[in-house]
Write a protein that holds these residues in place. Structure first.
Motif, short mmCIF file in Angstrom:
data_model
loop_
_atom_site.label_atom_id
_atom_site.label_comp_id
_atom_site.label_asym_id
_atom_site.label_seq_id
_atom_site.Cartn_x
_atom_site.Cartn_y
_atom_site.Cartn_z
N MET A 1 0.96 -1.35 0.06
CA MET A 1 -0.07 0.02 0.20
C MET A 1 0.91 1.22 0.19
N ILE A 2 0.47 2.30 -0.90
CA ILE A 2 1.32 3.56 -1.15
C ILE A 2 1.09 4.51 0.18
N VAL A 3 1.79 5.02 0.76
CA VAL A 3 1.84 6.11 1.73
C VAL A 3 2.32 7.51 1.15
N THR A 4 1.57 8.54 1.11
CA THR A 4 1.82 9.87 0.51
C THR A 4 2.95 10.52 1.46
N GLY A 5 3.62 11.36 0.57
CA GLY A 5 4.60 12.07 1.23
C GLY A 5 3.76 12.75 2.79
N GLY A 6 2.63 13.39 2.33
CA GLY A 6 2.08 14.23 3.08
C GLY A 6 1.94 13.33 4.72
N GLU A 7 1.30 11.89 4.27
CA GLU A 7 0.73 11.07 5.32
C GLU A 7 2.03 10.54 6.13
N SER A 40 -2.84 4.04 6.75
CA SER A 40 -2.72 5.02 6.05
C SER A 40 -3.01 4.73 4.47
N GLY A 41 -2.10 3.65 4.10
CA GLY A 41 -2.29 3.01 2.54
C GLY A 41 -3.71 2.75 2.59
N TRP A 42 -4.23 1.96 3.39
CA TRP A 42 -5.65 1.58 3.34
C TRP A 42 -6.64 2.78 3.34
N ARG A 46 -9.10 4.20 -0.24
CA ARG A 46 -10.45 4.53 -0.20
C ARG A 46 -10.73 6.05 -0.18
N GLY A 47 -9.57 6.90 -0.74
CA GLY A 47 -9.95 8.14 -1.03
C GLY A 47 -9.96 8.93 0.21
N SER A 48 -9.20 8.55 1.23
CA SER A 48 -9.18 9.20 2.59
C SER A 48 -7.77 9.24 2.95
N MET A 51 -6.16 11.93 8.53
CA MET A 51 -6.51 12.73 9.11
C MET A 51 -8.04 13.28 8.76
N GLN A 52 -8.57 12.25 7.80
CA GLN A 52 -9.71 12.67 7.48
C GLN A 52 -10.59 11.50 7.73
N CYS A 53 -10.30 10.52 8.21
CA CYS A 53 -11.10 9.34 8.48
C CYS A 53 -12.16 9.41 9.53
N THR A 54 -13.00 8.36 9.52
CA THR A 54 -14.19 8.42 10.52
C THR A 54 -14.12 7.18 11.20
N ARG A 55 -15.07 7.17 12.35
CA ARG A 55 -15.23 5.95 13.06
C ARG A 55 -15.61 4.74 12.22
N ALA A 56 -16.41 5.00 11.10
CA ALA A 56 -16.82 3.91 10.30
C ALA A 56 -15.45 3.35 9.45
N ASP A 57 -14.62 4.17 9.15
CA ASP A 57 -13.49 3.64 8.64
C ASP A 57 -12.59 2.82 9.62
N VAL A 58 -12.68 3.22 10.58
CA VAL A 58 -11.91 2.33 11.78
C VAL A 58 -12.51 1.10 11.86
#
Length: 300
Positions: A1-7, A40-42, A46-48, A51-58
C-alpha cells in the motif's frame, strides 16, 4: 500500500514524539510506524487519509483485519496504536474529534495455563532414581510441587522452619507477604522424609544448610536449575506436551478442580489473592469435560 509524502510526514512526526516522550526501542518504533503506514495506505485506497478518517473507517479496517485471520490480541494491539496516534493529534489541536474514541477493543480471553494429564504427571514423577542422591532430591521436589501447588520460587527457597512434618503441612509465604498452610499429602510426605534421611545428607556431605533442597554445592537452587531438571525428566518420560516452570502447579490446580474441589479451596492452596485468578481452572476443567464427551459419547 502506498503512503503519500504528506501522510508519511504525519506518521514520522508522531513516531518521533513516541521516541522523545516514551523512549521506546527501535523495534517498538518500527512496529508503530508499520501499523500506521498500513492504516494510511488502506485509507488512501478509499480516497481518505489519516486526518480525514471516520469511526466507520476504523470499524471497517478492523473488520478486514479480523477476516484476514488476525488474532484478537493483534487487533487489540493495532487499535491501541491508533488510539495513541489520534489522542496525540487531538492534544496537538490538529483534530476536533477522535475517530477511535467509541471503538471497543476485542475481548481477549485469558490464555489457558499449560498443564499435564494425570497420566503424564505419573510418568514424570516416576523418572527420578531413588538410589541416586540428587535424583532422590528431585523426586521429593516434584512430588511436593504436585501435592501442594507451590510456586517454583517458593519450593527452591523452602526452609526447615517451614516444614510441619508431624502435621503433614508446609507453611509458605507467597506474594504480598501472605502466609498459607498447605497439606503435603501422604506420598509427598513419604518421599520428603525418605530424602531427608538419605539423599540430603549425601548431598551435603559434612556441610550444613537450612535450605530443604540444596544444590550439589549446598546452596539454594535457582529456579532455572530446577526448571532444567523438570525438562530433563520430561524428556526421559517421553512427554512431548509443552511445559512451563509452573506446569506442575497448574496440573495440581487443574486436577483438583477436575475431581470436584471447591474453587475457593483451590484459591487458598495456590495463594491467589483474587478468586478471579483461580477461575481460569474452571475453563480448563470445562475443556477437559468437553474433550472427554467428544471422545466417548456416541454423538459427541
Amino acid at each position: 500500500m502506498i503512503v503519500t509524502g504528506g501522510e508519511q510526514a504525519i506518521i514520522d512526526s508522531y513516531v518521533d514524539t513516541l521516541w522523545l516522550e516514551r523512549g521506546l526501542s527501535d523495534n517498538s518504533l518500527q512496529s508503530y510506524r508499520r501499523d500506521l503506514q498500513q492504516w494510511s495506505g488502506w485509507l488512501v485506497g478509499r480516497g481518505s487519509g489519516v486526518m480525514q478518517c471516520t469511526r466507520a473507517d476504523v470499524l471497517a479496517y478492523l473488520g478486514e483485519q479480523h477476516k484476514a485471520g488476525k488474532s484478537p490480541r493483534s487487533i487489540a494491539r493495532l487499535l491501541s496504536c491508533l488510539r495513541g496516534f489520534y489522542r496525540y493529534q487531538l492534544r496537538e489541536g490538529r483534530l476536533l474529534e477522535d475517530p477511535v474514541a467509541d471503538v471497543d477493543a476485542p475481548k481477549l480471553g485469558r490464555p489457558l495455563p499449560k498443564s499435564l494429564s494425570e497420566t503424564d504427571v505419573e510418568l514424570l514423577l516416576a523418572q527420578p532414581d531413588d538410589d541416586i542422591a540428587v535424583e532422590q532430591r528431585d523426586r521429593a521436589m516434584l512430588e511436593l510441587l504436585y501435592a501442594t501447588g507451590l510456586r517454583v520460587s517458593e519450593l527452591v527457597s523452602l526452609r526447615f522452619s517451614q516444614l510441619g512434618l508431624a502435621q503433614g503441612v508446609v507453611r509458605v509465604t507467597g506474594k504480598g507477604n501472605k502466609e498459607r498452610l498447605v497439606p503435603m499429602g501422604e506420598e509427598a510426605l513419604h518421599c520428603l522424609e525418605q530424602y531427608l534421611r538419605g539423599g540430603r545428607p549425601q548431598l551435603l556431605a559434612d556441610g550444613e544448610s537450612d535450605v530443604v533442597f540444596p544444590s550439589r554445592r549446598g546452596q539454594m537452587m535457582t529456579r532455572q536449575t530446577f526448571w532444567y531438571r523438570i525438562k530433563h525428566y520430561a524428556l526421559r518420560a517421553g512427554i512431548r506436551a509443552p511445559l512451563s516452570p509452573h506446569t506442575l502447579r497448574h496440573a495440581f490446580a487443574t486436577h483438583l478442580v477436575n475431581h470436584g474441589a471447591d474453587l475457593r479451596v483451590v484459591q487458598l492452596l495456590l495463594g491467589h489473592s483474587d478468586l478471579s485468578t483461580t477461575q481460569i481452572y474452571t475453563h480448563v476443567a470445562r475443556e477437559r469435560m468437553q474433550a472427554l464427551h467428544r471422545e466417548h459419547h456416541p454423538r459427541g
